[in-house]
Design a protein around this motif. Structure first.
Motif, PDB file in Angstrom:
ATOM      1  N   ALA A  76      15.324 -19.284   9.169  1.00 33.61           N
ATOM      2  CA  ALA A  76      14.801 -18.664  10.391  1.00 33.61           C
ATOM      3  C   ALA A  76      15.853 -17.786  11.058  1.00 33.61           C
ATOM      4  N   ALA A  77      17.102 -18.247  11.079  1.00 32.59           N
ATOM      5  CA  ALA A  77      18.177 -17.452  11.685  1.00 32.59           C
ATOM      6  C   ALA A  77      18.377 -16.149  10.923  1.00 32.59           C
ATOM      7  N   LEU A  78      18.350 -16.237   9.598  1.00 29.68           N
ATOM      8  CA  LEU A  78      18.533 -15.025   8.778  1.00 29.68           C
ATOM      9  C   LEU A  78      17.359 -14.065   8.942  1.00 29.68           C
ATOM     10  N   VAL A  79      16.139 -14.603   8.992  1.00 32.95           N
ATOM     11  CA  VAL A  79      14.954 -13.753   9.162  1.00 32.95           C
ATOM     12  C   VAL A  79      14.996 -13.059  10.523  1.00 32.95           C
ATOM     13  N   ALA A  80      15.379 -13.785  11.568  1.00 32.39           N
ATOM     14  CA  ALA A  80      15.489 -13.181  12.905  1.00 32.39           C
ATOM     15  C   ALA A  80      16.518 -12.060  12.895  1.00 32.39           C
ATOM     16  N   LEU A  81      17.617 -12.271  12.176  1.00 36.72           N
ATOM     17  CA  LEU A  81      18.655 -11.240  12.089  1.00 36.72           C
ATOM     18  C   LEU A  81      18.122  -9.993  11.375  1.00 36.72           C
ATOM     19  N   VAL A  82      17.435 -10.194  10.253  1.00 38.98           N
ATOM     20  CA  VAL A  82      16.857  -9.064   9.511  1.00 38.98           C
ATOM     21  C   VAL A  82      15.837  -8.332  10.369  1.00 38.98           C
ATOM     22  N   THR A 107       0.837  -1.210   0.000  1.00 42.30           N
ATOM     23  CA  THR A 107       0.000   0.000   0.000  1.00 42.30           C
ATOM     24  C   THR A 107       0.868   1.254   0.000  1.00 42.30           C
ATOM     25  N   GLN A 108       2.120   1.138   0.484  1.00 49.45           N
ATOM     26  CA  GLN A 108       3.058   2.257   0.466  1.00 49.45           C
ATOM     27  C   GLN A 108       4.421   1.769  -0.005  1.00 49.45           C
ATOM     28  N   VAL A 109       5.191   2.693  -0.585  1.00 49.83           N
ATOM     29  CA  VAL A 109       6.470   2.308  -1.188  1.00 49.83           C
ATOM     30  C   VAL A 109       7.516   1.950  -0.131  1.00 49.83           C
ATOM     31  N   LYS A 110       7.571   2.735   0.963  1.00 48.79           N
ATOM     32  CA  LYS A 110       8.654   2.519   1.937  1.00 48.79           C
ATOM     33  C   LYS A 110       8.657   1.117   2.544  1.00 48.79           C
ATOM     34  N   PRO A 111       7.512   0.639   3.090  1.00 46.62           N
ATOM     35  CA  PRO A 111       7.547  -0.732   3.618  1.00 46.62           C
ATOM     36  C   PRO A 111       7.790  -1.779   2.542  1.00 46.62           C
ATOM     37  N   ALA A 112       7.278  -1.519   1.318  1.00 47.67           N
ATOM     38  CA  ALA A 112       7.513  -2.478   0.226  1.00 47.67           C
ATOM     39  C   ALA A 112       8.989  -2.556  -0.111  1.00 47.67           C
ATOM     40  N   LEU A 113       9.647  -1.405  -0.117  1.00 50.53           N
ATOM     41  CA  LEU A 113      11.079  -1.371  -0.434  1.00 50.53           C
ATOM     42  C   LEU A 113      11.891  -2.112   0.626  1.00 50.53           C
ATOM     43  N   ILE A 114      11.548  -1.865   1.886  1.00 50.56           N
ATOM     44  CA  ILE A 114      12.284  -2.528   2.975  1.00 50.56           C
ATOM     45  C   ILE A 114      12.009  -4.031   2.988  1.00 50.56           C
ATOM     46  N   MET A 115      10.757  -4.396   2.718  1.00 48.69           N
ATOM     47  CA  MET A 115      10.440  -5.822   2.624  1.00 48.69           C
ATOM     48  C   MET A 115      11.239  -6.481   1.492  1.00 48.69           C
ATOM     49  N   ALA A 116      11.355  -5.778   0.368  1.00 47.88           N
ATOM     50  CA  ALA A 116      12.103  -6.317  -0.771  1.00 47.88           C
ATOM     51  C   ALA A 116      13.565  -6.521  -0.404  1.00 47.88           C
ATOM     52  N   ILE A 117      14.157  -5.530   0.280  1.00 50.44           N
ATOM     53  CA  ILE A 117      15.566  -5.659   0.682  1.00 50.44           C
ATOM     54  C   ILE A 117      15.738  -6.845   1.637  1.00 50.44           C
ATOM     55  N   GLY A 118      14.778  -7.009   2.560  1.00 50.08           N
ATOM     56  CA  GLY A 118      14.852  -8.131   3.487  1.00 50.08           C
ATOM     57  C   GLY A 118      14.819  -9.471   2.769  1.00 50.08           C
ATOM     58  N   VAL A 119      13.919  -9.605   1.802  1.00 55.64           N
ATOM     59  CA  VAL A 119      13.813 -10.875   1.065  1.00 55.64           C
ATOM     60  C   VAL A 119      15.058 -11.113   0.211  1.00 55.64           C
ATOM     61  N   ILE A 120      15.606 -10.044  -0.382  1.00 57.61           N
ATOM     62  CA  ILE A 120      16.836 -10.201  -1.178  1.00 57.61           C
ATOM     63  C   ILE A 120      17.964 -10.745  -0.304  1.00 57.61           C
ATOM     64  N   VAL A 159       3.910  -8.818  11.136  1.00 57.79           N
ATOM     65  CA  VAL A 159       4.291 -10.230  11.064  1.00 57.79           C
ATOM     66  C   VAL A 159       4.900 -10.610   9.734  1.00 57.79           C
ATOM     67  N   PHE A 160       4.818  -9.743   8.737  1.00 54.89           N
ATOM     68  CA  PHE A 160       5.230 -10.158   7.401  1.00 54.89           C
ATOM     69  C   PHE A 160       6.732 -10.378   7.284  1.00 54.89           C
ATOM     70  N   VAL A 161       7.530  -9.675   8.127  1.00 57.82           N
ATOM     71  CA  VAL A 161       8.965  -9.960   8.125  1.00 57.82           C
ATOM     72  C   VAL A 161       9.206 -11.383   8.628  1.00 57.82           C
ATOM     73  N   GLY A 162       8.546 -11.730   9.727  1.00 58.24           N
ATOM     74  CA  GLY A 162       8.687 -13.083  10.258  1.00 58.24           C
ATOM     75  C   GLY A 162       8.219 -14.145   9.279  1.00 58.24           C
ATOM     76  N   LEU A 163       7.229 -13.774   8.477  1.00 57.63           N
ATOM     77  CA  LEU A 163       6.681 -14.742   7.527  1.00 57.63           C
ATOM     78  C   LEU A 163       7.557 -14.933   6.287  1.00 57.63           C
ATOM     79  N   ILE A 164       8.675 -14.205   6.221  1.00 55.20           N
ATOM     80  CA  ILE A 164       9.609 -14.472   5.112  1.00 55.20           C
ATOM     81  C   ILE A 164      10.044 -15.933   5.148  1.00 55.20           C
ATOM     82  N   ILE A 165      10.076 -16.481   6.386  1.00 57.35           N
ATOM     83  CA  ILE A 165      10.508 -17.881   6.518  1.00 57.35           C
ATOM     84  C   ILE A 165       9.586 -18.836   5.750  1.00 57.35           C
ATOM     85  N   THR A 166       8.315 -18.424   5.597  1.00 52.79           N
ATOM     86  CA  THR A 166       7.375 -19.291   4.867  1.00 52.79           C
ATOM     87  C   THR A 166       7.228 -18.865   3.407  1.00 52.79           C
TER      88      THR A 166
END
Length: 226
Positions: A97-103, A53-66, A120-127
């Motif tokens: 899970a270790a990498l997601v916790a670190l991010v 819905t907004q660019v900033k969280p989408a950008l940060i989520m993208a960096i986390g997944v990368i 919760v969506f950062v934590g859900l990167i694991i899934t």
């Protein structure tokens, strides 16, 4: 009388593949276009609907997944020959899970407001199907360097779609971009109103469908893939 000389066969060492050979470059470029994890592989849709819905969280989520996809691929590839086959999924989950916790912890430290929005969506990167899919499909059978590039490429492909969706949804849904107003006041004075549908998850699905339509219209070879 000539003396015959014996010559030993010359053993040619296999050429080492260049770090950025065309094959390796395709590992990064293909997920951005004809093998995109969202529009072609149809993976990672849930977070694409929820955090754009907004660019900033989408950008940060993208960096986390990368970061998670790249380093999970690298670590699993490095230890792939030591992982018993019957527990490989458990090992993969522990690494992710270790990498997601670190991010998540880094995000809380440097951008707490955004971490609250991502919830919760950062934590859900694991899934995220993209992360586990690349570990199984690529990292378990390839060397570390190609695996790292594969993880970066798929993370970038996922992030590119997230950012495109977020730009369209924020501009037309809220009239802002990265929090700054981009639609002039005179446009509102003429009767324009922000489109409320663009802030709902349904709009993200429509936009993804349009991107898929455009992608397949430009490249008919993609029509029968999914």
């Amino acid at each position: 009388m000539s003396q015959a000389t014996e010559t030993s066969p010359v053993i040619q060492e296999p050429k080492k593949e260049a770090w950025f050979s065309p094959k390796n470059r395709k590992l990064v470029s293909d997920p951005l276009t004809d093998n995109n994890p969202i529009t072609i592989q149809v993976l990672g849709l849930c977070s694409a609907l929820a955090v754009t819905t907004q660019v900033k969280p989408a950008l940060i989520m993208a960096i986390g997944v990368i970061l998670v996809t790249a380093f999970a691929n690298l670590i699993i590839s490095l230890i792939r020959n030591t992982i018993p086959n019957r527990i490989r999924m458990i090992v993969q989950l522990v690494v992710v899970a270790a990498l997601v916790a670190l991010v998540d912890q880094i995000l809380r430290a440097v951008a707490f407001d955004v971490s609250k929005k991502l919830s919760v969506f950062v934590g859900l990167i694991i899934t995220n199907c993209i992360v586990m899919g690349r570990l199984e499909a690529f990292a378990m059978g390839n060397k570390p360097w190609p695996s790292l590039l594969d993880g970066i490429g798929n993370g970038l492909g996922y992030g590119a779609i997230l950012v495109i969706l977020a730009v369209l949804r924020e501009v037309f849904g809220s009239g802002t971009l990265l929090g700054y107003h981009v639609i002039p006041k005179i446009v509102y004075d003429l009767g324009y109103v922000n489109n409320g549908v663009m802030v709902t998850p349904a709009s993200a699905m429509f936009l993804i469908a349009i991107i898929i339509w455009i992608q397949r219209a430009r490249n008919p070879k993609l029509v029968d893939i999914s």
